[in-house]
Design a protein around this motif. Structure first.
Motif: not given
Length: 982
Positions: A479-497
């Motif tokens: 819950p505190q996010g002390k050991r989490t790394i967030f990764v957003l994939t397929k950004v090219d499709l996200a920018e297009k859509n």
């Protein structure tokens, strides 16, 4: 095509060429070596003559920077114009010489550059002198392993170097032409060669200088000659420019080839050193040591609450979110099976990433290396991973908790340990097990609940954020996010859509999801094609972010994009977590080891700490010793037990089906004929098969007897189940030699055909064998009769036993039939119907109702006893009949054919026993020993089988002790190496 005119050409080219002359280049100047571009455009025309040149590095290699600036010449009439027309020949010669020496200066500068570059590369080569202290003849060994001839062939040949120099023949012709001009009286007026000194001067080299020539006026000629000379000059300039470009391109290719050879040489040296030319022990890398500890912990199940809290990177995400593709980008190879929308990751895959000279992959339990640079090896690796996943999944399940361990090494790969988990799903589809969703959730939670695990949360950027499942799961575990790394994939499709790119900014800033993280990254893992290579994906990713307005408008920061930055960040976080937690884990296992050792000392003080594998090896040696003991059984013992068992198996058939029917005949000829026929039928159909059954059972019994005897000699009871299983499986696999039955049939048939008793001892042995057999049958018959009629008067009075009604009837029937036998001692074996009727009426007269079947049954036993008693008395008479036998019973009423029959049976038993003994000792014992070894080898490779057969708290305690010690030692070695690296 590039045209050099009055605007785009440099000042040097402008002085050499007319303003409207076009020069065609086959290779664009932008793709040339920087040195080549410096030669042509050292001084490009611009509005600011005081601006410094673009490439200052070329100042050391060319003297174009010292060319004088010529003022524009006036074409008006007057004395100057006349002079210009008069000395046109001298001016033409000067221009030609200037062009030649531009080429000469380029060649000299190129040679100097090549020499300097070669010296720099030579200094970059590894210093081989550091290996001389290990092996004195290192140079000789290196020459055997490295192809020096290939390297020598890669160096430029003398002919190629000579081609770099200007054509001396052409220069000689020009000098001859100039000499002719000077000899004709124009020497004092030549002014065009004054640039020779400046052209040949270079920094640090004043040896090549041309003598100063006083300037003079040029000669002139008519207009037609001047137009012809201009056209010829234009062609010569084009040729010289093309020749210069070809030379520079050839020189550039040569430099690239030398650079490539240098890299290959360094790679070969690293490979030879890595493989251990000097037979040195190669030290394991930190990440390999750490991965070994994790592999041991994956199989460790402790009862002392010593949990596995060592760090690893746990890759979680929704199904088809691109988490496997992210892992492949970090590993720099397409190593995982791929599918379109279906679940491909069916079990956890632990990937150990480390740096190495080769890009290879290897499974923990295999020695095969997959070359990730070859497409066929990549396909084989993906197929092997898919097979292992499907094999680990049990029947009726969709996913498996069994971990597949894989290591990947390659240049530039960040060191870390990642675990790729099955994708989280929201709905169970057709073909999946009903508990698939819950199994994946529990598996993901089990990995993420490790307080030192780094959670790599993968989110698909091309779908709505509200559809994400994994983010809620991750926020619950961290819950505190002390050991989490967030990764957003397929950004090219996200920018297009997406209509609003600000939504991506909200995601990577942590303002959209209800979860916290150490860092946020945006990556692109390809265009969606399964055939894309890692290099093409990297290029596509870099091109996308360079041209994306997300980065251009400041919505994304430069350190938040690309998988390269992601891998660097994850690796740093991983090693930081390792350094912070590994010593605590080592202390925990140290305490667990103390508890286990204390329990062992209290419960098993006099026993060695043998784990399951060591106990299995001990049991294996004992079993093999017992099998070898079979070969020590004496031949006499084998033959004795074989004859005894075989006669017990066939005696009933011999008495009931051969001897008794033959003895009912009236004369000796009929007796012998009946015996021969029945013996032949018996030998052809039953006897060999019965004999082999007896031999096989005897071998089993002897094997079991030796194992039981060995058990009394300080044998550990913990091996009982294992030995019994090995014995049963070995006997099940053993099959007697098929050819043995055919050969045994012939031997038995020949033995039974022999009727010649050679001496009196054989005769006496046959009579003794006959008596023992008949007495045993008589005893059995009397026992049956006693059971039929019940207790006699003595037993009734002494033991207070009474007869049953049926026994009373049988007793009365027995008495009546005995009277009949006393009247007719030579009665046949069967009662006639009238005799049965007579006996029944006599019994009815005494008030006993009896069934005819009961009469015949009682008669059979009574006649059998009567016949055996007569046969025994006849046997006594035949003791002195050997003399009559030798005379074939001529002039004698005594006939002892039954003795001859029993002698034939006895001889057959002896020969059969001898034959079976030879087969046992020569063939079957060895085959049984081979089967036992094969069974032991199979059981040794089957860990589940060993767990089933070798059980108990003692075994489990020894297993835990061994693993805890191994984990603690490896952790301490890893910590020591980690401190050294610091």
């Amino acid at each position: 095509m590039l045209r050099a005119g009055s605007v785009v050409t440099c000042i040097a080219c402008k002085n050499l060429l007319p303003s409207r002359m076009g020069v065609k280049f086959r290779v664009p100047l932008q793709k040339l070596h920087p040195f080549s571009r410096a030669i042509h455009h050292r001084f490009s025309a611009n509005n600011n003559p005081q601006r410094p040149p673009h490439c200052s590095a070329a100042r050391h290699y060319t003297s174009l920077s010292r060319l004088p600036m010529r003022p524009p010449k006036s074409r008006s009439g007057g004395h100057g114009y006349q002079q210009h027309r008069t000395f046109w020949v001298a001016r033409l010669a000067a221009k030609l010489l200037k062009l030649r020496y531009i080429l000469l200066g380029s060649a000299v500068g190129g040679g100097y550059t090549a020499k300097k570059t070669y010296d720099e590369w030579k200094e970059m080569l590894p210093d081989m002198s550091q290996y001389t202290w290990v092996v004195p003849d290192f140079i000789w060994e290196l020459s055997e392993n490295i192809d020096l001839d290939k390297l020598a062939r890669a160096l430029p040949e003398l002919e190629e170097i000579a081609k770099l120099l200007p054509d001396m023949d052409k220069i000689g012709e020009n000098f001859t032409f100039l000499k002719s001009l000077l000899s004709s009286g124009l020497g004092s007026e030549v002014n065009g060669a004054s640039g020779l000194r400046l052209l040949l001067e270079t920094t640090g080299d004043s040896a090549l200088r041309a003598p100063d020539i006083p300037p003079t006026s040029a000669a002139t000629s008519d207009g037609s000659d001047k137009q012809f000379k201009k056209s010829s000059d234009k062609e010569r300039v084009d040729q010289l420019q093309e020749e210069l470009l070809r030379t520079q391109m050839k020189y550039q290719r040569m430099l690239e080839r030398l650079e490539k050879e240098n890299k290959e040489l360094r790679k070969v040296v690293l490979q030879k050193d890595d493989k251990g030319i000097h037979q040195r022990k190669v030290k394991k890398s930190l990440i390999d040591m750490y991965s070994e500890v994790l592999d041991i912990l994956s199989d460790y199940d402790s009862n002392y609450n010593t949990q596995d809290h060592l760090p690893r990177v746990v890759v979680v995400g929704d199904q088809s979110s691109g988490k496997t593709s992210v892992l492949e980008m970090i590993a720099q190879a397409r190593i995982f099976p791929r599918g379109s929308g279906e679940m491909m990751t069916r079990s956890p895959v632990k990937v150990t990433l480390s740096e190495g000279p080769h890009h290879v992959a290897m499974f923990k339990d295999s020695t095969r290396e997959f070359d990730l640079g070859k497409e066929e090896d990549l396909a084989a690796l993906r197929h092997e991973i898919e097979l292992r996943m499907r094999k680990s999944v049990k029947e009726g399940q969709t996913v498996s908790p069994e971990t597949i361990s894989l290591s990947v090494k390659g240049p530039g790969i960040q060191r870390m340990v990642l675990v790729d988990l099955p994708g989280v799903i929201s709905t169970v589809t057709t073909g999946m097990a009903a508990d698939t969703k819950e199994t994946i959730f529990s598996m993901s939670k089990a990995y993420m609940q490790n307080p030192n695990a780094i959670i790599l949360c993968i989110q698909d950027g091309s779908v709505d954020a509200e559809r994400s499942i994994v983010t809620d799961l991750v926020s619950q575990m961290d819950p505190q996010g002390k050991r989490t790394i967030f990764v957003l994939t397929k950004v090219d499709l996200a920018e297009k859509n997406l209509a609003s790119p600000n939504r991506i900014q909200q995601i990577v800033e942590g303002r959209l999801f209800p979860m916290k993280a150490l860092g946020y990254f945006a990556v692109v893992t390809g265009k969606g094609s399964t055939n894309e290579s890692i290099d093409s994906i990297k290029d596509y990713e870099e091109d996308f972010f360079q041209n994306s307005r997300l980065l251009r408008d400041g919505m994304l920061k430069a350190h938040q994009v690309t998988t390269k930055n992601l891998s660097l960040a994850v690796s740093d976080c991983f090693w930081k977590m390792v350094r912070e937690s590994v010593e605590q884990q080592a202390d925990a296992f140290k305490a667990s080891r103390f508890n286990l050792e204390t329990e062992w000392k209290n419960n098993y003080p006099r026993l060695r700490e043998l784990d399951r594998n060591e106990l299995y090896e001990k049991a294996k040696n004992e079993i093999l010793d017992e099998v070898i003991s079979l070969s020590q059984v004496t031949p006499k013992h084998w033959e004795s037990i074989l004859q005894k068992k075989l006669w017990e198996r066939v005696s009933t058939h011999v008495i009931e089906n051969i001897y008794l029917p033959a003895a009912q005949t009236m004369n000796s000829g009929t007796f012998n004929t009946t015996v021969d026929i029945k013996l032949k039928q018996w030998t052809d159909k039953q006897l060999p098969h019965k004999a082999l059954e007896v031999a096989w059972e005897t071998l089993q019994e002897e094997f079991a007897r030796f194992m039981a005897e060995y058990k009394g000699k300080d044998q550990d009871d913990i091996f009982d189940k294992l030995k019994e299983a090995v014995k049963d499986e070995s006997i099940k696999r053993h099959k007697w030699n098929e050819r043995a039955m055919d050969s045994l049939r012939v031997i038995q048939h020949n033995a039974l055909e022999d009727r010649s008793i050679t001496d009196k001892p054989q005769w006496d042995n046959a009579i003794q064998f006959m008596e023992e057999t008949l007495q045993s049958r008589l005893k059995d018959t009397e026992s049956v009769i006693a059971d039929m009629v019940g207790p006699d008067w003595k037993q009734r009075w002494m033991s207070w036993k009474n007869r049953s009604p049926e026994q009373h009837i049988r007793n009365e029937t027995k008495n009546e039939l005995e009277r009949l036998l006393k009247l007719h001692e030579d009665h046949t074996a069967y009662l006639a119907n009238d005799e049965v009727t007579t006996v029944r009426k006599n019994l009815e007269g005494r008030g006993v109702e009896v069934d005819p079947v009961l009469i015949k049954d009682t008669w059979h036993q009574l006649y059998r006893r009567h016949f055996l008693q007569k046969a025994l008395s006849h046997c006594n008479l035949c003791r002195r009949g050997f003399y009559y036998y030798q005379r074939h019973f001529v002039d004698s009423e005594l006939e002892c054919n039954d003795v001859v029959l029993f002698w034939r049976i006895q001889r057959m038993l002896a020969i059969t026993g001898n034959t079976l003994r030879q087969q046992l000792t020569n063939t079957e014992v060895r085959r049984l020993e081979k089967n036992v070894k094969e069974v032991l080898e199979d059981f040794g490779e089957d860990n589940e089988k060993k767990v089933q057969l070798i059980t108990g708290r003692r075994v489990q305690l020894a297993e835990d002790l061994k693993k805890v010690r191994e984990i603690q030692e490896k952790l301490e070695a890893f910590i020591e190496a980690l401190h050294k690296e610091k």
